[in-house]
Write an enzyme that holds these catalytic residues in place. Structure first.
Site, PDB file in Angstrom:
ATOM      1  N   TYR A  66       0.838  -1.210   0.000  1.00 50.60           N
ATOM      2  CA  TYR A  66       0.000   0.000   0.000  1.00 50.60           C
ATOM      3  C   TYR A  66       0.872   1.258   0.000  1.00 50.60           C
ATOM      4  CZ  TYR A  66      -4.284  -2.719   0.792  1.00 50.60           C
ATOM      5  OH  TYR A  66      -5.341  -3.584   0.662  1.00 50.60           O
ATOM      6  N   SER A 171      -6.855 -13.601   0.487  1.00 52.22           N
ATOM      7  CA  SER A 171      -7.633 -12.528  -0.127  1.00 52.22           C
ATOM      8  C   SER A 171      -7.815 -12.845  -1.602  1.00 52.22           C
ATOM      9  CB  SER A 171      -6.898 -11.194   0.056  1.00 52.22           C
ATOM     10  OG  SER A 171      -7.668 -10.132  -0.457  1.00 52.22           O
ATOM     11  N   LEU A 223     -18.076   0.288  -0.987  1.00 52.79           N
ATOM     12  CA  LEU A 223     -18.795   1.380  -1.653  1.00 52.79           C
ATOM     13  C   LEU A 223     -18.347   1.488  -3.112  1.00 52.79           C
ATOM     14  CD1 LEU A 223     -18.483   3.977   1.273  1.00 52.79           C
ATOM     15  CD2 LEU A 223     -20.469   2.541   0.720  1.00 52.79           C
ATOM     16  N   GLY A 224     -17.833   0.370  -3.635  1.00 53.38           N
ATOM     17  CA  GLY A 224     -17.372   0.379  -5.030  1.00 53.38           C
ATOM     18  C   GLY A 224     -16.207   1.336  -5.238  1.00 53.38           C
ATOM     19  N   GLY A 225     -15.395   1.535  -4.192  1.00 53.21           N
ATOM     20  CA  GLY A 225     -14.276   2.463  -4.315  1.00 53.21           C
ATOM     21  C   GLY A 225     -14.737   3.904  -4.484  1.00 53.21           C
ATOM     22  N   ARG A 227     -17.453   4.676  -6.326  1.00 48.66           N
ATOM     23  CA  ARG A 227     -18.253   4.780  -7.561  1.00 48.66           C
ATOM     24  C   ARG A 227     -19.752   4.753  -7.281  1.00 48.66           C
ATOM     25  NH1 ARG A 227     -14.684   1.141  -8.490  1.00 48.66           N
ATOM     26  NH2 ARG A 227     -16.177  -0.562  -8.693  1.00 48.66           N
ATOM     27  N   GLY A 276     -10.476   8.450   4.891  1.00 41.00           N
ATOM     28  CA  GLY A 276      -9.700   9.074   5.963  1.00 41.00           C
ATOM     29  C   GLY A 276     -10.525  10.098   6.725  1.00 41.00           C
TER      30      GLY A 276
HETATM   31  P1  NAP Z   1     -14.694   2.040  -0.465  1.00 41.94           P
HETATM   32  O1  NAP Z   1     -15.374   2.396   0.817  1.00 41.94           O
HETATM   33  O2  NAP Z   1     -15.460   1.271  -1.468  1.00 41.94           O
HETATM   34  O3  NAP Z   1     -14.206   3.376  -1.196  1.00 41.94           O
HETATM   35  C1  NAP Z   1     -13.646   4.436  -0.465  1.00 41.94           C
HETATM   36  C2  NAP Z   1     -13.641   5.653  -1.360  1.00 41.94           C
HETATM   37  O4  NAP Z   1     -14.990   6.123  -1.470  1.00 41.94           O
HETATM   38  C3  NAP Z   1     -12.789   6.757  -0.809  1.00 41.94           C
HETATM   39  O5  NAP Z   1     -12.044   7.339  -1.861  1.00 41.94           O
HETATM   40  C4  NAP Z   1     -13.825   7.724  -0.291  1.00 41.94           C
HETATM   41  O6  NAP Z   1     -13.433   9.059  -0.383  1.00 41.94           O
HETATM   42  C5  NAP Z   1     -14.963   7.518  -1.267  1.00 41.94           C
HETATM   43  N1  NAP Z   1     -16.229   8.051  -0.726  1.00 41.94           N
HETATM   44  C6  NAP Z   1     -16.969   8.997  -1.327  1.00 41.94           C
HETATM   45  N2  NAP Z   1     -18.041   9.308  -0.574  1.00 41.94           N
HETATM   46  C7  NAP Z   1     -17.981   8.549   0.529  1.00 41.94           C
HETATM   47  C8  NAP Z   1     -18.837   8.429   1.674  1.00 41.94           C
HETATM   48  N3  NAP Z   1     -19.955   9.145   1.851  1.00 41.94           N
HETATM   49  N4  NAP Z   1     -18.469   7.558   2.623  1.00 41.94           N
HETATM   50  C9  NAP Z   1     -17.351   6.812   2.480  1.00 41.94           C
HETATM   51  N5  NAP Z   1     -16.513   6.887   1.406  1.00 41.94           N
HETATM   52  C10 NAP Z   1     -16.835   7.759   0.430  1.00 41.94           C
HETATM   53  O7  NAP Z   1     -13.380   1.268  -0.049  1.00 41.94           O
HETATM   54  P2  NAP Z   1     -11.896   1.141  -0.703  1.00 41.94           P
HETATM   55  O8  NAP Z   1     -11.077   2.290  -0.224  1.00 41.94           O
HETATM   56  O9  NAP Z   1     -11.953   0.902  -2.154  1.00 41.94           O
HETATM   57  O10 NAP Z   1     -11.396  -0.189   0.004  1.00 41.94           O
HETATM   58  C11 NAP Z   1     -11.433  -0.283   1.439  1.00 41.94           C
HETATM   59  C12 NAP Z   1     -10.218  -1.014   1.946  1.00 41.94           C
HETATM   60  O11 NAP Z   1     -10.194  -2.332   1.384  1.00 41.94           O
HETATM   61  C13 NAP Z   1      -8.851  -0.445   1.581  1.00 41.94           C
HETATM   62  O12 NAP Z   1      -8.437   0.604   2.430  1.00 41.94           O
HETATM   63  C14 NAP Z   1      -7.954  -1.649   1.766  1.00 41.94           C
HETATM   64  O13 NAP Z   1      -7.619  -1.792   3.139  1.00 41.94           O
HETATM   65  C15 NAP Z   1      -8.846  -2.796   1.327  1.00 41.94           C
HETATM   66  N6  NAP Z   1      -8.576  -3.286  -0.051  1.00 41.94           N
HETATM   67  C16 NAP Z   1      -8.192  -4.581  -0.200  1.00 41.94           C
HETATM   68  C17 NAP Z   1      -7.959  -5.095  -1.466  1.00 41.94           C
HETATM   69  C18 NAP Z   1      -7.543  -6.537  -1.618  1.00 41.94           C
HETATM   70  O14 NAP Z   1      -7.196  -6.964  -2.733  1.00 41.94           O
HETATM   71  N7  NAP Z   1      -7.542  -7.311  -0.555  1.00 41.94           N
HETATM   72  C19 NAP Z   1      -8.103  -4.274  -2.605  1.00 41.94           C
HETATM   73  C20 NAP Z   1      -8.525  -2.952  -2.421  1.00 41.94           C
HETATM   74  C21 NAP Z   1      -8.760  -2.472  -1.135  1.00 41.94           C
HETATM   75  P3  NAP Z   1     -13.112   9.912   0.951  1.00 41.94           P
HETATM   76  O15 NAP Z   1     -11.776   9.433   1.451  1.00 41.94           O
HETATM   77  O16 NAP Z   1     -13.103  11.309   0.472  1.00 41.94           O
HETATM   78  O17 NAP Z   1     -14.192   9.626   1.951  1.00 41.94           O
END
Ligand code: NAP
Length: 310
Positions: A66, A171, A223-225, A227, A276
């Protein structure tokens, strides 16, 4: 649509035992993948960690790669400001991917490596970066075409014997890959991508297989990253409308409804946050406090798929 009806100080995230193997995690886990984007000074990182823990979000998800191999060190730097936090938190990390990165000039092609030598070296480096002497959970990040289940299991057992890693998981493994390794060493989880925008684990037996074994999956990109809030395709449009409607009915924030929809599955998914912003973590924790009606749950599934169930 957001309804800030709950104070953050009311929120208390419960814990979950992921399997008979005995790992305890918080019901919502804070994902650290995007930490370099948060642009926080060490004291701000510590404050974010402490605010998560005050809400009961005591588990933190990392990987060696990361932030271009940088996030673990950022977290370790914050933890060093208050080392007493270590015993009250659970740290998850991953290994098995070798990225092309300025800090790894010896990597000439992006590839997987699940050899005993690489797993061991990666864990030792992770412990150094984090400034801790053990991981609560280590995951193989991706299934590796060259992985040898016996070699991985033997390496996991040795790391546990040395006290460096307490629990193991995988994973992005298929049901069959999970079960093959799980027969050799009991695994605590399979961390997979799942959201209303990516339903695959619900239909490819990943979730059915884990429910059968009593193993809770961890969920990435719930949350679809991001999206779900801004994606322009038809499914995104439909989901925004339906989730917004359910959020209105329940008087809960949009993101909380998505987390609750995920956690309602009987395999007991443990979602990862990606933000964050502490408000976003609070919205995930709020989802532990309510459930959707069966009709509301299926309205979101219908919007995700674009058709009724038969
Ligand atoms: P996510 O919750 O689907 O997406 C987070 C993104 O959504 C952030 O950029 C966030 O922006 C945005 N967002 C926009 N509006 C939001 C709202 N109202 N509430 C929350 N988020 C909002 O998760 P993800 O970051 O893609 O993945 C989560 C975790 O999964 C990662 O940190 C990592 O630890 C893990 N991961 C694992 C793998 C694997 O292969 N095992 C792959 C990818 C990720 P803001 O920061 O501005 O809120």
């Amino acid at each position: 649509m957001s309804h800030a009806v709950h104070q953050r100080s009311d929120l208390s995230c419960p814990a979950v035992t992921t399997s008979a193997e005995g790992l305890r995690l918080s019901r919502v886990v804070a994902g650290m993948w995007r930490m370099t984007e948060w642009d926080m000074a060490p004291a701000q990182r510590l404050s974010f960690i402490e605010q998560c823990m005050a809400m009961g979000v005591t588990s933190f998800d990392h990987a060696d790669i990361y932030g271009g191999y940088g996030v673990e060190a950022l977290f370790g730097e914050a933890l060093a400001l208050k080392p007493s936090l270590r015993a009250q938190m659970q740290i998850v990390s991953k290994c098995g991917i070798k990225l092309l990165a300025a800090s790894r000039p010896e990597h000439t092609i992006q590839h997987y490596d699940t050899s005993a030598a690489h797993i061991t070296a990666s864990v030792e480096n992770t412990l150094r970066q984090l400034g801790t002497d053990y991981l609560d959970l280590l995951l193989i990040h991706r299934p590796d075409p060259l992985m040898d289940f016996d070699e991985i299991a033997a390496t996991f057992k040795r790391l546990r014997g040395e006290g460096k890693v307490r629990h193991f998981g995988v994973s992005n493994f298929s049901r069959h890959q999970f079960e093959a390794l799980n027969r050799r060493i009991a695994l605590a989880t399979n961390q997979v991508e799942f959201s209303p925008l990516n339903l695959a684990p619900m239909f490819d037996e990943t979730f059915d297989g884990l429910q059968d074994l009593g193993v809770a999956p961890m969920i990435w990109s719930p949350l679809g990253g991001g999206r779900l809030f801004s994606g322009g395709d038809a499914a995104g449009e439909r989901l925004r409308a339906v989730i917004g409607q359910v959020a209105g009915e329940l008087q809960r924030p949009f993101a909380s409804v998505v987390f609750a929809w995920i956690m309602q599955l009987p395999c007991r998914p443990v979602p990862l946050t990606g933000s964050g912003r502490i408000e976003a973590i609070a919205e995930a924790v709020e989802a532990t406090q309510f459930t959707l009606s069966r009709s509301q749950w299926f309205e979101i599934l219908r919007a995700a798929r674009g058709h009724e169930v038969a």
